[in-house]
Design a protein around this motif. Structure first.
Motif, PDB file in Angstrom:
ATOM      1  N   LYS A   1       1.069  -1.155  -0.009  1.00  0.00           N
ATOM      2  CA  LYS A   1       0.124   0.057  -0.018  1.00  0.00           C
ATOM      3  C   LYS A   1       0.886   1.261  -0.048  1.00  0.00           C
ATOM      4  O   LYS A   1       0.531   2.412  -0.690  1.00  0.00           O
ATOM      5  CB  LYS A   1      -0.929  -0.082   1.231  1.00  0.00           C
ATOM      6  CG  LYS A   1      -1.810   1.410   1.336  1.00  0.00           C
ATOM      7  CD  LYS A   1      -2.483   1.232   2.676  1.00  0.00           C
ATOM      8  CE  LYS A   1      -1.819   1.181   3.960  1.00  0.00           C
ATOM      9  NZ  LYS A   1      -1.305   2.582   4.065  1.00  0.00           N
ATOM     10  N   SER A   2       1.911   1.133   0.754  1.00  0.00           N
ATOM     11  CA  SER A   2       2.844   2.382   1.023  1.00  0.00           C
ATOM     12  C   SER A   2       3.582   2.549  -0.354  1.00  0.00           C
ATOM     13  O   SER A   2       3.701   3.906  -0.754  1.00  0.00           O
ATOM     14  CB  SER A   2       3.762   2.238   2.135  1.00  0.00           C
ATOM     15  OG  SER A   2       3.069   1.918   3.254  1.00  0.00           O
ATOM     16  N   LYS A   3       3.970   1.588  -1.126  1.00  0.00           N
ATOM     17  CA  LYS A   3       4.555   1.798  -2.312  1.00  0.00           C
ATOM     18  C   LYS A   3       3.802   2.389  -3.602  1.00  0.00           C
ATOM     19  O   LYS A   3       4.190   3.234  -4.149  1.00  0.00           O
ATOM     20  CB  LYS A   3       5.079   0.364  -2.766  1.00  0.00           C
ATOM     21  CG  LYS A   3       6.337   0.022  -2.041  1.00  0.00           C
ATOM     22  CD  LYS A   3       6.714  -1.620  -2.472  1.00  0.00           C
ATOM     23  CE  LYS A   3       7.711  -2.023  -1.742  1.00  0.00           C
ATOM     24  NZ  LYS A   3       8.182  -3.372  -2.160  1.00  0.00           N
ATOM     25  N   LYS A   4       2.520   2.237  -3.401  1.00  0.00           N
ATOM     26  CA  LYS A   4       1.738   2.953  -4.064  1.00  0.00           C
ATOM     27  C   LYS A   4       1.032   4.180  -3.919  1.00  0.00           C
ATOM     28  O   LYS A   4       0.201   4.914  -4.910  1.00  0.00           O
ATOM     29  CB  LYS A   4       0.419   2.120  -4.369  1.00  0.00           C
ATOM     30  CG  LYS A   4       0.654   0.651  -5.156  1.00  0.00           C
ATOM     31  CD  LYS A   4      -0.359  -0.214  -5.167  1.00  0.00           C
ATOM     32  CE  LYS A   4      -0.080  -1.669  -5.809  1.00  0.00           C
ATOM     33  NZ  LYS A   4       0.570  -1.476  -7.108  1.00  0.00           N
TER      34      LYS A   4
ATOM     35  N   GLN B   1      -5.294  10.275  -4.941  1.00  0.00           N
ATOM     36  CA  GLN B   1      -4.570   9.016  -5.206  1.00  0.00           C
ATOM     37  C   GLN B   1      -5.111   8.141  -6.174  1.00  0.00           C
ATOM     38  O   GLN B   1      -6.262   8.073  -6.643  1.00  0.00           O
ATOM     39  CB  GLN B   1      -4.569   8.055  -3.870  1.00  0.00           C
ATOM     40  CG  GLN B   1      -3.757   8.890  -2.783  1.00  0.00           C
ATOM     41  CD  GLN B   1      -2.311   9.042  -3.287  1.00  0.00           C
ATOM     42  OE1 GLN B   1      -1.647   8.227  -3.805  1.00  0.00           O
ATOM     43  NE2 GLN B   1      -1.723  10.563  -2.567  1.00  0.00           N
ATOM     44  N   ALA B   2      -4.290   7.473  -6.940  1.00  0.00           N
ATOM     45  CA  ALA B   2      -4.463   6.417  -8.147  1.00  0.00           C
ATOM     46  C   ALA B   2      -5.489   5.318  -7.419  1.00  0.00           C
ATOM     47  O   ALA B   2      -5.583   4.957  -6.475  1.00  0.00           O
ATOM     48  CB  ALA B   2      -3.143   6.067  -8.824  1.00  0.00           C
ATOM     49  N   LYS B   3      -6.073   4.624  -8.569  1.00  0.00           N
ATOM     50  CA  LYS B   3      -7.024   3.622  -8.268  1.00  0.00           C
ATOM     51  C   LYS B   3      -6.082   2.584  -7.551  1.00  0.00           C
ATOM     52  O   LYS B   3      -6.596   1.638  -6.739  1.00  0.00           O
ATOM     53  CB  LYS B   3      -7.804   3.187  -9.390  1.00  0.00           C
ATOM     54  CG  LYS B   3      -8.746   4.107  -9.919  1.00  0.00           C
ATOM     55  CD  LYS B   3      -9.645   3.313 -11.193  1.00  0.00           C
ATOM     56  CE  LYS B   3     -10.698   4.484 -11.582  1.00  0.00           C
ATOM     57  NZ  LYS B   3     -11.398   3.910 -12.654  1.00  0.00           N
ATOM     58  N   ASN B   4      -5.110   2.293  -8.049  1.00  0.00           N
ATOM     59  CA  ASN B   4      -4.264   1.059  -7.434  1.00  0.00           C
ATOM     60  C   ASN B   4      -3.834   1.390  -5.952  1.00  0.00           C
ATOM     61  O   ASN B   4      -3.842   0.231  -5.223  1.00  0.00           O
ATOM     62  CB  ASN B   4      -2.935   0.884  -8.106  1.00  0.00           C
ATOM     63  CG  ASN B   4      -3.115   0.355  -9.656  1.00  0.00           C
ATOM     64  OD1 ASN B   4      -4.056  -0.345  -9.753  1.00  0.00           O
ATOM     65  ND2 ASN B   4      -2.168   0.642 -10.624  1.00  0.00           N
ATOM     66  N   TYR B   5      -3.753   2.420  -5.547  1.00  0.00           N
ATOM     67  CA  TYR B   5      -3.429   2.627  -4.117  1.00  0.00           C
ATOM     68  C   TYR B   5      -4.751   2.292  -3.435  1.00  0.00           C
ATOM     69  O   TYR B   5      -4.676   1.736  -2.309  1.00  0.00           O
ATOM     70  CB  TYR B   5      -3.049   4.303  -4.024  1.00  0.00           C
ATOM     71  CG  TYR B   5      -3.077   4.567  -2.522  1.00  0.00           C
ATOM     72  CD1 TYR B   5      -2.175   4.046  -1.570  1.00  0.00           C
ATOM     73  CD2 TYR B   5      -4.361   5.225  -1.996  1.00  0.00           C
ATOM     74  CE1 TYR B   5      -2.108   4.628  -0.312  1.00  0.00           C
ATOM     75  CE2 TYR B   5      -4.113   5.742  -0.682  1.00  0.00           C
ATOM     76  CZ  TYR B   5      -3.300   5.384   0.169  1.00  0.00           C
ATOM     77  OH  TYR B   5      -3.033   5.402   1.533  1.00  0.00           O
ATOM     78  N   HIS B   6      -5.867   2.856  -3.785  1.00  0.00           N
ATOM     79  CA  HIS B   6      -7.229   2.475  -3.028  1.00  0.00           C
ATOM     80  C   HIS B   6      -7.509   0.984  -3.033  1.00  0.00           C
ATOM     81  O   HIS B   6      -7.946   0.330  -2.121  1.00  0.00           O
ATOM     82  CB  HIS B   6      -8.294   3.195  -3.643  1.00  0.00           C
ATOM     83  CG  HIS B   6      -8.221   4.880  -3.648  1.00  0.00           C
ATOM     84  ND1 HIS B   6      -8.482   5.149  -2.381  1.00  0.00           N
ATOM     85  CD2 HIS B   6      -7.980   5.748  -4.554  1.00  0.00           C
ATOM     86  CE1 HIS B   6      -8.481   6.384  -2.400  1.00  0.00           C
ATOM     87  NE2 HIS B   6      -8.119   6.913  -3.691  1.00  0.00           N
ATOM     88  N   LYS B   7      -6.944   0.265  -4.183  1.00  0.00           N
ATOM     89  CA  LYS B   7      -7.017  -1.068  -4.018  1.00  0.00           C
ATOM     90  C   LYS B   7      -6.162  -1.776  -3.106  1.00  0.00           C
ATOM     91  O   LYS B   7      -6.706  -2.606  -2.405  1.00  0.00           O
ATOM     92  CB  LYS B   7      -6.909  -1.869  -5.388  1.00  0.00           C
ATOM     93  CG  LYS B   7      -8.045  -1.126  -6.683  1.00  0.00           C
ATOM     94  CD  LYS B   7      -7.570  -2.060  -8.067  1.00  0.00           C
ATOM     95  CE  LYS B   7      -8.667  -1.659  -8.948  1.00  0.00           C
ATOM     96  NZ  LYS B   7      -8.324  -2.297 -10.426  1.00  0.00           N
TER      97      LYS B   7
END
Length: 422
Positions: free
Chosen positions: A229-232, A240-246
């Protein structure tokens, strides 16, 4: 009594639920600001202010009127809790009933996860398997997925419907006005319980229940998910981008799984204890104070003592069993055979009395002392030790409130007294 169902709907309906939750949070914050700028307001004044907000903001008018009042009542809970320490006219709400919990100055809400409807704004389907919300938020009809059957209760018994957002989806909670007491089945047994970290519980008979340590076992997976999570996370990106929220959702679901494992374990052990005994004695631990020890905070939080106590007190009330919380002072140091104090460190796991030669496991010795103290107790006042009261129970002591149950036996029942005397 609270029944919870998972709700199934379309993506647009979930977004409508999120909008209703944001509106409820907006009303709570507006009511708090109104109280801060106009000292001396009462709950009725905040309820009237909801109509002013509905006239001023169209999105607030879309929310059901009773849902707006419920949001204002949530704000009033925090206000009444704080004012109980500073104004005598509020003292009857919390202080005189010894309602524990935070009593600091009310704060503005940032991350609300629920919206609460009263008796209007929703309608159950004829088979009670779906619910339709009929206010301006356009939530529509949601399917109810769960094992409970609402057909046993009249619609008038359902006092509140709360939509809750969690990491794995959305849930509907029904607050039902119903009697939760069951016919008691007496066993003629009494038990003293010592809560610990090596063993989850140890009783006065020498029986132990292992500590499952759900968080410790899942800690490696949780740390890995947290790193991903932290890397994204991008400091310059907003939003934030969708990948972070996922990634954040995956991390939250893992924590939710650990929480549910701990809850079900505590629930199972508490049910087994109450079904097997007529009187249950346990320690009145100050868990909030104990977790301030930085060396043991993680282990104490992972043990779930507060959750176990909540379920123990609820099952005791439901099945007519006596539950008594006793002070934990010196229960591990005193000898249960002769009563002399035998000082020992936390690492010493065996009690050896130099006065009478009594040898026993440290936790079992403490459990015997806890039971003896309970037999000397004439009664214990019920309190809500953890969590917030619902908005419809400001200043009231309830018998059941979902997962925030903390109702102890008000006094030893006549049956329980007879068993003790015998």
């Amino acid at each position: 009594m609270i029944y919870e169902f998972k709700v199934k709907g379309k993506e647009a309906q979930y977004r409508s639920i999120d909008e209703a939750i944001r509106t409820s949070q907006f009303i709570q914050n507006k009511c708090l600001r109104y109280w801060m700028e106009n000292k001396g307001l009462r709950q009725y004044d905040l309820n009237k202010y909801c109509a002013v907000l509905a006239a001023e903001f169209p999105f607030a008018d879309e929310l059901n009127s009773m849902a707006r009042q419920s949001a204002a009542e949530r704000t009033w809970i925090a206000i009444a809790r704080f004012c109980a320490l500073n104004a005598p006219r509020f003292a009857n709400d919390n202080c005189k009933k010894f309602v524990k919990g935070k009593k600091g100055y009310p704060k503005f809400k940032k991350h609300c996860r629920s919206v609460e409807y009263k008796t209007s704004g929703w309608k159950l389907s004829p088979n009670r398997k779906a619910i339709t919300f009929r206010d301006g938020k356009n939530i529509g009809t949601l399917k109810l997925k769960g094992t409970y059957d609402l057909n046993f209760y009249d619609i008038k018994q359902i006092k509140r419907v709360c939509l809750v957002r969690r990491a794995d989806g959305y849930y509907a909670q029904f607050a039902i006005d119903a009697v939760v007491k069951a016919e008691p089945k007496l066993t003629g047994k009494m038990i003293g319980l010592d809560l610990g970290l090596k063993f989850f519980i140890a009783d006065n008979q020498g029986n132990i229940e292992p500590c499952p340590q759900f968080y410790r076992k899942s800690e490696k997976q949780l740390n890995r998910a947290n790193r991903k999570k932290s890397k994204k996370f991008n400091k310059s990106a907003h939003p934030q981008a969708k990948n972070y929220h996922k990634a954040r959702n995956r991390y939250a679901r893992k924590h939710l799984r650990v929480t549910r494992q701990r809850k079900e374990y505590c629930k199972r052990v508490a049910y087994s204890v109450t079904q097997s005994n007529d009187l249950i004695a346990y320690e009145d631990l100050n868990v909030k104070g104990l977790v301030k020890n930085r060396h043991l905070a993680k282990s104490i939080s992972d043990a779930g003592w507060s959750t176990f106590r909540q379920w123990l007190e609820y099952f005791g009330f439901k099945y007519g069993k006596v539950t008594v919380a006793v002070p934990p002072h010196n229960t591990s140091q005193n000898c249960s055979n002769c009563g002399h104090i035998v000082k020992k460190s936390l690492s010493t796991r065996t009690h050896v009395c130099p006065h009478c030669g009594f040898v026993e496991d440290r936790d079992v010795n403490a459990a015997i002392n806890i039971l003896k103290l309970a037999l000397c107790t004439v009664g214990h006042t019920g309190t809500y030790a953890w969590g917030d009261l619902p908005s419809w129970a400001v200043g009231a002591i309830l018998l059941f409130n979902g997962e925030s149950v903390s109702q102890e036996s008000n006094a030893l029942s006549s049956v329980g007294v007879s068993k003790i005397n015998n």
